[in-house]
Design a protein around this motif. Structure first.
Motif, PDB file in Angstrom:
ATOM      1  N   LYS A 135       0.819  -1.142  -0.135  1.00 39.54           N
ATOM      2  CA  LYS A 135      -0.014  -0.122  -0.127  1.00 39.54           C
ATOM      3  C   LYS A 135       0.921   1.295  -0.009  1.00 39.54           C
ATOM      4  O   LYS A 135       0.484   2.215  -0.622  1.00 39.54           O
ATOM      5  N   GLU A 136       1.933   1.346   0.844  1.00 36.94           N
ATOM      6  CA  GLU A 136       2.762   2.377   0.891  1.00 36.94           C
ATOM      7  C   GLU A 136       3.433   2.607  -0.331  1.00 36.94           C
ATOM      8  O   GLU A 136       3.664   3.823  -0.909  1.00 36.94           O
ATOM      9  N   THR A 137       4.223   1.425  -1.122  1.00 42.19           N
ATOM     10  CA  THR A 137       4.447   1.737  -2.278  1.00 42.19           C
ATOM     11  C   THR A 137       3.849   2.305  -3.418  1.00 42.19           C
ATOM     12  O   THR A 137       3.873   2.890  -4.001  1.00 42.19           O
ATOM     13  N   PHE A 138       2.417   1.513  -3.312  1.00 43.24           N
ATOM     14  CA  PHE A 138       1.483   2.051  -4.186  1.00 43.24           C
ATOM     15  C   PHE A 138       1.224   3.512  -4.205  1.00 43.24           C
ATOM     16  O   PHE A 138       1.278   4.484  -5.015  1.00 43.24           O
ATOM     17  N   LYS A 139       1.257   4.237  -2.838  1.00 43.69           N
ATOM     18  CA  LYS A 139       1.121   5.556  -2.510  1.00 43.69           C
ATOM     19  C   LYS A 139       1.974   6.287  -3.023  1.00 43.69           C
ATOM     20  O   LYS A 139       1.870   7.288  -3.745  1.00 43.69           O
ATOM     21  N   LYS A 140       3.345   5.953  -2.851  1.00 40.83           N
ATOM     22  CA  LYS A 140       4.529   6.634  -3.099  1.00 40.83           C
ATOM     23  C   LYS A 140       4.591   6.568  -4.456  1.00 40.83           C
ATOM     24  O   LYS A 140       5.133   7.645  -5.376  1.00 40.83           O
ATOM     25  N   LEU A 141       4.486   5.632  -5.313  1.00 46.48           N
ATOM     26  CA  LEU A 141       4.636   5.481  -6.930  1.00 46.48           C
ATOM     27  C   LEU A 141       3.440   6.590  -7.493  1.00 46.48           C
ATOM     28  O   LEU A 141       3.753   7.161  -8.461  1.00 46.48           O
ATOM     29  N   ALA A 142       2.427   6.303  -6.841  1.00 44.78           N
ATOM     30  CA  ALA A 142       1.229   7.069  -7.416  1.00 44.78           C
ATOM     31  C   ALA A 142       1.555   8.662  -7.386  1.00 44.78           C
ATOM     32  O   ALA A 142       1.351   9.351  -8.199  1.00 44.78           O
ATOM     33  N   GLU A 143       2.236   8.964  -6.013  1.00 48.61           N
ATOM     34  CA  GLU A 143       2.538  10.481  -5.928  1.00 48.61           C
ATOM     35  C   GLU A 143       3.627  10.753  -7.018  1.00 48.61           C
ATOM     36  O   GLU A 143       3.671  11.767  -7.610  1.00 48.61           O
ATOM     37  N   PHE A 144       4.620   9.981  -7.061  1.00 48.76           N
ATOM     38  CA  PHE A 144       5.725   9.930  -8.182  1.00 48.76           C
ATOM     39  C   PHE A 144       5.145  10.396  -9.597  1.00 48.76           C
ATOM     40  O   PHE A 144       5.622  11.291 -10.296  1.00 48.76           O
ATOM     41  N   GLN A 145       4.318   9.386  -9.728  1.00 48.04           N
ATOM     42  CA  GLN A 145       3.831   9.283 -11.287  1.00 48.04           C
ATOM     43  C   GLN A 145       3.071  10.631 -11.580  1.00 48.04           C
ATOM     44  O   GLN A 145       3.088  11.331 -12.712  1.00 48.04           O
ATOM     45  N   GLU A 146       2.292  11.088 -10.763  1.00 47.24           N
ATOM     46  CA  GLU A 146       1.555  12.115 -10.798  1.00 47.24           C
ATOM     47  C   GLU A 146       2.338  13.563 -11.332  1.00 47.24           C
ATOM     48  O   GLU A 146       1.817  14.091 -11.886  1.00 47.24           O
ATOM     49  N   VAL A 147       3.192  13.616 -10.684  1.00 47.95           N
ATOM     50  CA  VAL A 147       4.128  14.976 -10.855  1.00 47.95           C
ATOM     51  C   VAL A 147       5.213  14.622 -11.848  1.00 47.95           C
ATOM     52  O   VAL A 147       5.529  15.543 -12.819  1.00 47.95           O
ATOM     53  N   PHE A 148       5.904  13.475 -11.894  1.00 50.19           N
ATOM     54  CA  PHE A 148       6.911  13.342 -12.677  1.00 50.19           C
ATOM     55  C   PHE A 148       6.908  12.444 -13.893  1.00 50.19           C
ATOM     56  O   PHE A 148       8.000  12.526 -14.754  1.00 50.19           O
ATOM     57  N   ASP A 149       5.742  11.849 -14.235  1.00 49.29           N
ATOM     58  CA  ASP A 149       5.641  11.154 -15.348  1.00 49.29           C
ATOM     59  C   ASP A 149       4.925  11.650 -16.482  1.00 49.29           C
ATOM     60  O   ASP A 149       4.040  10.998 -16.998  1.00 49.29           O
ATOM     61  N   GLU A 150       5.080  12.931 -16.555  1.00 49.21           N
ATOM     62  CA  GLU A 150       4.270  13.587 -17.649  1.00 49.21           C
ATOM     63  C   GLU A 150       5.500  13.446 -18.857  1.00 49.21           C
ATOM     64  O   GLU A 150       6.562  13.948 -18.751  1.00 49.21           O
TER      65      GLU A 150
END
Ligand SMILES: [Zn+2]
Length: 109
Positions: free
Chosen positions: A22-37
């Motif tokens: 769950k924590e990994t999912f959250k962190k990855l989601a946060e990262f993707q939202e900002v840096f994966d454009e």
């Protein structure tokens, strides 16, 4: 558990270290939202620049296209210090065309 993730455009890599899925999912989601454009949604140029502008003591986080100078602005969550891309029009509807990418008329900072 440790996970290494590379953005779609291969330019950034993040290492996420956490105790649960769950924590990994959250962190990855946060990262993707900002840096994966992966590119500017208006001209599809992949050469993007991260910009922070400070106006009257407030920081404004933006992604800038180095080709057409369009910008994607990020909002800031009130808690936790995380960011989210602003993809809505002023009237609250989803910006289908530019997905939040705008050109500001006459401004070239
Ligand atoms: Zn562009």
């Amino acid at each position: 558990m440790k996970l290494t993730y590379t953005t779609k455009n291969q330019r950034l890599q993040v290492e996420i270290d956490s105790d649960s899925v769950k924590e990994t999912f959250k962190k990855l989601a946060e990262f993707q939202e900002v840096f994966d454009e992966s590119c500017c949604q208006l001209c599809h140029n992949e050469d993007l620049q991260f910009v922070v502008r400070t106006v009257d003591g407030n920081d404004y986080y933006e992604l800038k296209c180095r080709k057409c100078f369009a910008k994607l602005a990020f909002g800031q969550h009130k808690t936790g210090g995380s960011l989210f891309p602003k993809r809505k029009n002023d009237d609250g509807s989803f910006d289908k065309e530019g997905k939040g990418w705008h050109k500001w008329n006459g401004k070239s900072d």
